[in-house]
Design a protein around this motif. Structure first.
Motif, PDB file in Angstrom:
ATOM      1  N   THR A 206      15.251   1.086  -2.498  1.00 37.44           N
ATOM      2  CA  THR A 206      13.936   0.758  -1.947  1.00 37.44           C
ATOM      3  C   THR A 206      13.506   1.858  -0.973  1.00 37.44           C
ATOM      4  O   THR A 206      12.338   2.242  -0.918  1.00 37.44           O
ATOM      5  N   LYS A 207      14.491   2.406  -0.242  1.00 39.23           N
ATOM      6  CA  LYS A 207      14.177   3.474   0.710  1.00 39.23           C
ATOM      7  C   LYS A 207      13.617   4.704  -0.024  1.00 39.23           C
ATOM      8  O   LYS A 207      12.626   5.304   0.386  1.00 39.23           O
ATOM      9  N   VAL A 208      14.240   5.053  -1.141  1.00 43.69           N
ATOM     10  CA  VAL A 208      13.763   6.188  -1.950  1.00 43.69           C
ATOM     11  C   VAL A 208      12.337   5.903  -2.451  1.00 43.69           C
ATOM     12  O   VAL A 208      11.429   6.733  -2.343  1.00 43.69           O
ATOM     13  N   ALA A 209      12.157   4.695  -2.980  1.00 42.94           N
ATOM     14  CA  ALA A 209      10.842   4.316  -3.511  1.00 42.94           C
ATOM     15  C   ALA A 209       9.777   4.392  -2.418  1.00 42.94           C
ATOM     16  O   ALA A 209       8.696   4.958  -2.634  1.00 42.94           O
ATOM     17  N   LYS A 210      10.081   3.864  -1.266  1.00 46.43           N
ATOM     18  CA  LYS A 210       9.084   3.831  -0.167  1.00 46.43           C
ATOM     19  C   LYS A 210       8.732   5.245   0.319  1.00 46.43           C
ATOM     20  O   LYS A 210       7.590   5.531   0.661  1.00 46.43           O
ATOM     21  N   ARG A 211       9.727   6.119   0.332  1.00 45.88           N
ATOM     22  CA  ARG A 211       9.454   7.494   0.797  1.00 45.88           C
ATOM     23  C   ARG A 211       8.443   8.174  -0.120  1.00 45.88           C
ATOM     24  O   ARG A 211       7.548   8.877   0.327  1.00 45.88           O
ATOM     25  N   ILE A 212       8.619   7.985  -1.421  1.00 45.65           N
ATOM     26  CA  ILE A 212       7.688   8.628  -2.368  1.00 45.65           C
ATOM     27  C   ILE A 212       6.341   7.904  -2.332  1.00 45.65           C
ATOM     28  O   ILE A 212       5.280   8.536  -2.302  1.00 45.65           O
ATOM     29  N   GLU A 213       6.390   6.582  -2.304  1.00 45.34           N
ATOM     30  CA  GLU A 213       5.139   5.803  -2.292  1.00 45.34           C
ATOM     31  C   GLU A 213       4.268   6.173  -1.094  1.00 45.34           C
ATOM     32  O   GLU A 213       3.048   6.303  -1.219  1.00 45.34           O
ATOM     33  N   ASP A 214       4.897   6.356   0.055  1.00 43.34           N
ATOM     34  CA  ASP A 214       4.153   6.732   1.267  1.00 43.34           C
ATOM     35  C   ASP A 214       3.336   7.997   1.048  1.00 43.34           C
ATOM     36  O   ASP A 214       2.174   8.081   1.429  1.00 43.34           O
ATOM     37  N   ILE A 215       3.961   8.991   0.426  1.00 46.56           N
ATOM     38  CA  ILE A 215       3.272  10.267   0.203  1.00 46.56           C
ATOM     39  C   ILE A 215       2.158  10.095  -0.822  1.00 46.56           C
ATOM     40  O   ILE A 215       1.055  10.610  -0.662  1.00 46.56           O
ATOM     41  N   LEU A 216       2.445   9.326  -1.879  1.00 45.46           N
ATOM     42  CA  LEU A 216       1.438   9.174  -2.937  1.00 45.46           C
ATOM     43  C   LEU A 216       0.259   8.328  -2.472  1.00 45.46           C
ATOM     44  O   LEU A 216      -0.897   8.683  -2.680  1.00 45.46           O
ATOM     45  N   VAL A 217       0.560   7.198  -1.845  1.00 48.61           N
ATOM     46  CA  VAL A 217      -0.517   6.261  -1.508  1.00 48.61           C
ATOM     47  C   VAL A 217      -1.318   6.746  -0.298  1.00 48.61           C
ATOM     48  O   VAL A 217      -2.547   6.650  -0.286  1.00 48.61           O
ATOM     49  N   HIS A 218      -0.608   7.289   0.707  1.00 52.43           N
ATOM     50  CA  HIS A 218      -1.321   7.682   1.930  1.00 52.43           C
ATOM     51  C   HIS A 218      -1.722   9.152   1.937  1.00 52.43           C
ATOM     52  O   HIS A 218      -2.390   9.608   2.856  1.00 52.43           O
ATOM     53  N   GLY A 219      -1.333   9.910   0.929  1.00 52.73           N
ATOM     54  CA  GLY A 219      -1.712  11.324   0.840  1.00 52.73           C
ATOM     55  C   GLY A 219      -2.950  11.477  -0.028  1.00 52.73           C
ATOM     56  O   GLY A 219      -3.627  10.496  -0.361  1.00 52.73           O
ATOM     57  N   PRO A 220      -3.230  12.723  -0.433  1.00 48.44           N
ATOM     58  CA  PRO A 220      -4.467  12.999  -1.180  1.00 48.44           C
ATOM     59  C   PRO A 220      -4.503  12.390  -2.587  1.00 48.44           C
ATOM     60  O   PRO A 220      -5.560  12.278  -3.188  1.00 48.44           O
ATOM     61  N   MET A 221      -3.337  11.966  -3.130  1.00 46.42           N
ATOM     62  CA  MET A 221      -3.345  11.333  -4.458  1.00 46.42           C
ATOM     63  C   MET A 221      -3.971   9.937  -4.368  1.00 46.42           C
ATOM     64  O   MET A 221      -4.618   9.482  -5.286  1.00 46.42           O
ATOM     65  N   GLY A 222      -3.665   9.233  -3.265  1.00 46.64           N
ATOM     66  CA  GLY A 222      -4.289   7.923  -3.030  1.00 46.64           C
ATOM     67  C   GLY A 222      -3.719   6.769  -3.837  1.00 46.64           C
ATOM     68  O   GLY A 222      -4.176   5.636  -3.695  1.00 46.64           O
ATOM     69  N   ALA A 223      -2.739   6.999  -4.674  1.00 42.98           N
ATOM     70  CA  ALA A 223      -2.192   5.901  -5.486  1.00 42.98           C
ATOM     71  C   ALA A 223      -0.810   6.262  -6.013  1.00 42.98           C
ATOM     72  O   ALA A 223      -0.499   7.434  -6.209  1.00 42.98           O
ATOM     73  N   GLY A 224      -0.008   5.247  -6.266  1.00 39.41           N
ATOM     74  CA  GLY A 224       1.339   5.434  -6.811  1.00 39.41           C
ATOM     75  C   GLY A 224       2.265   4.368  -6.245  1.00 39.41           C
ATOM     76  O   GLY A 224       2.951   4.584  -5.264  1.00 39.41           O
ATOM     77  N   ARG A 225       2.239   3.191  -6.856  1.00 34.87           N
ATOM     78  CA  ARG A 225       2.978   2.026  -6.346  1.00 34.87           C
ATOM     79  C   ARG A 225       4.315   1.839  -7.054  1.00 34.87           C
ATOM     80  O   ARG A 225       4.387   1.922  -8.284  1.00 34.87           O
ATOM     81  N   PHE A 226       5.335   1.579  -6.286  1.00 35.47           N
ATOM     82  CA  PHE A 226       6.622   1.154  -6.846  1.00 35.47           C
ATOM     83  C   PHE A 226       6.608  -0.365  -6.858  1.00 35.47           C
ATOM     84  O   PHE A 226       6.382  -0.984  -5.824  1.00 35.47           O
ATOM     85  N   ARG A 227       6.825  -0.962  -8.011  1.00 31.09           N
ATOM     86  CA  ARG A 227       6.776  -2.423  -8.096  1.00 31.09           C
ATOM     87  C   ARG A 227       8.147  -2.972  -8.494  1.00 31.09           C
ATOM     88  O   ARG A 227       9.014  -2.245  -8.995  1.00 31.09           O
ATOM     89  N   THR A 228       8.323  -4.269  -8.262  1.00 29.59           N
ATOM     90  CA  THR A 228       9.620  -4.912  -8.511  1.00 29.59           C
ATOM     91  C   THR A 228       9.729  -5.330  -9.979  1.00 29.59           C
ATOM     92  O   THR A 228       8.734  -5.337 -10.716  1.00 29.59           O
ATOM     93  N   ARG A 229      10.947  -5.736 -10.359  1.00 28.04           N
ATOM     94  CA  ARG A 229      11.169  -6.226 -11.728  1.00 28.04           C
ATOM     95  C   ARG A 229      10.170  -7.320 -12.089  1.00 28.04           C
ATOM     96  O   ARG A 229       9.533  -7.279 -13.136  1.00 28.04           O
ATOM     97  N   GLU A 230      10.023  -8.289 -11.163  1.00 28.76           N
ATOM     98  CA  GLU A 230       9.145  -9.418 -11.458  1.00 28.76           C
ATOM     99  C   GLU A 230       7.705  -8.939 -11.682  1.00 28.76           C
ATOM    100  O   GLU A 230       7.022  -9.378 -12.615  1.00 28.76           O
ATOM    101  N   GLU A 231       7.271  -8.011 -10.838  1.00 27.48           N
ATOM    102  CA  GLU A 231       5.886  -7.519 -10.953  1.00 27.48           C
ATOM    103  C   GLU A 231       5.681  -6.712 -12.240  1.00 27.48           C
ATOM    104  O   GLU A 231       4.627  -6.786 -12.869  1.00 27.48           O
ATOM    105  N   ILE A 232       6.689  -5.957 -12.646  1.00 30.08           N
ATOM    106  CA  ILE A 232       6.521  -5.124 -13.850  1.00 30.08           C
ATOM    107  C   ILE A 232       6.652  -5.981 -15.110  1.00 30.08           C
ATOM    108  O   ILE A 232       5.853  -5.849 -16.048  1.00 30.08           O
TER     109      ILE A 232
END
Ligand code: SAM
Length: 283
Positions: A206-232
């Motif tokens: 989860t730590k790895v996922a959150k580190r990348i998600e932070d850059i994607l979602v809050h950076g200039p890309m604006g999107a890139g969500r890591f979702r759980t098994r249930e959500e996928i």
């Protein structure tokens, strides 16, 4: 021409914004491609600083796509493929894999990135079986009603719908609903191939996922969500998931575990466990 896509803004073709990173170009960069600008490299470098093995996500995803296409081309009679968010042409594209065993298959690629559309159209210029459509993949009615989809695919017969590395770029909670719209339009016997940034809900991953998600979602890309098994898994409602390997239950697995090509000598990196894949059939 290839050099029209070099990083110098003055040589960037019309319609392409060299100041905003593009999902397609960043992903292609992680696959080892050359079609990126300085803004794309900046995003890649920020990600690599926090997760040095981040390219394993893109590579694991692409290899899953290739194995899933090979499986469907060799083991089903389906001759029509709708590849949503197909990305920049790279080694082993969907049509090349499928045509190896089924040279008559129709393939429609869909994307909205001008660089992808330009490269795709150039590559497919003389191909009468493979088309490149420009549409928003998060609008199923637009994709399914696209002129090229209507002309080259028969939705009353089974098709393969690919949403590989795409739905995580959709912000908000609409992904299951959009996938349901696509699935409702498919004939029984159709298959869906889905891959998605995956949060396995294990603290170190989860730590790895959150580190990348932070850059994607809050950076200039604006999107890139890591979702759980249930959500996928909620994105393939009513479908029968194909067993992902000889011993596994029919469920989402990290892409590298989906019918691997052979023994794996190296231990999987943490990042490679953060992209999940499903192949599922509409009963
Ligand atoms: N499917 C390929 C693969 O897995 O190797 C490429 C995946 S790449 C990460 C995501 C692709 O989706 C990019 O080419 C991007 O341009 C495309 N894409 C993202 N949002 C889109 C949208 N709303 N409409 C059409 N294409 C989109």
């Amino acid at each position: 021409p290839e050099d029209a896509l070099d990083a110098s803004p003055s040589r960037v073709p019309v319609g392409i914004d060299p100041n905003r990173p593009s999902i397609a170009r960043v992903y292609d960069g992680f696959l080892g491609g050359k079609n990126h600008y300085a803004v794309d490299r900046e995003v890649m470098e920020r990600i690599l600083t926090v997760v040095p093995e981040a390219a394993d996500i893109a590579q694991g995803n692409r290899r899953f796509l290739n194995r899933a296409c090979r499986f469907l081309a060799t083991q089903t009679d389906i001759s029509q493929y709708l590849d949503c968010g197909s990305g920049l042409p790279t080694a082993e594209n969907t049509h090349q894999i499928v045509h190896r065993t089924n040279p008559e298959a129709h393939i429609v690629y869909v994307d909205n990135d001008p660089v992808v559309l330009a490269h795709g159209r150039a590559l497919l210029e003389d191909d009468e079986l493979v088309m490149m459509a420009k549409a928003d993949i998060f609008s199923p009615t637009t994709v399914l009603g696209h002129e090229l989809v209507e002309r080259y695919l028969d939705l009353s017969a089974p098709i393969v719908l690919l949403q590989v590395g795409t739905m995580h770029h959709l912000e908000g909670e609409r992904a299951p609903e959009l996938m349901r719209e696509y699935i409702d339009a498919l004939a029984p016997g159709s298959y869906v191939v889905l891959s998605h940034f995956y949060d396995p809900e294990v603290p170190e991953l989860t730590k790895v996922a959150k580190r990348i998600e932070d850059i994607l979602v809050h950076g200039p890309m604006g999107a890139g969500r890591f979702r759980t098994r249930e959500e996928i898994e909620a994105m393939v409602p009513g479908l029968e998931i194909v067993k992902p390997n000889a011993t596994g239950e029919p469920r989402l697995v990290p892409c590298y575990q989906w019918w691997p090509d052979g023994p794996q000598l190296k231990a999987p990196s943490l990042a490679s466990q953060c992209i999940g894949g499903i192949v599922a059939r509409k009963p």
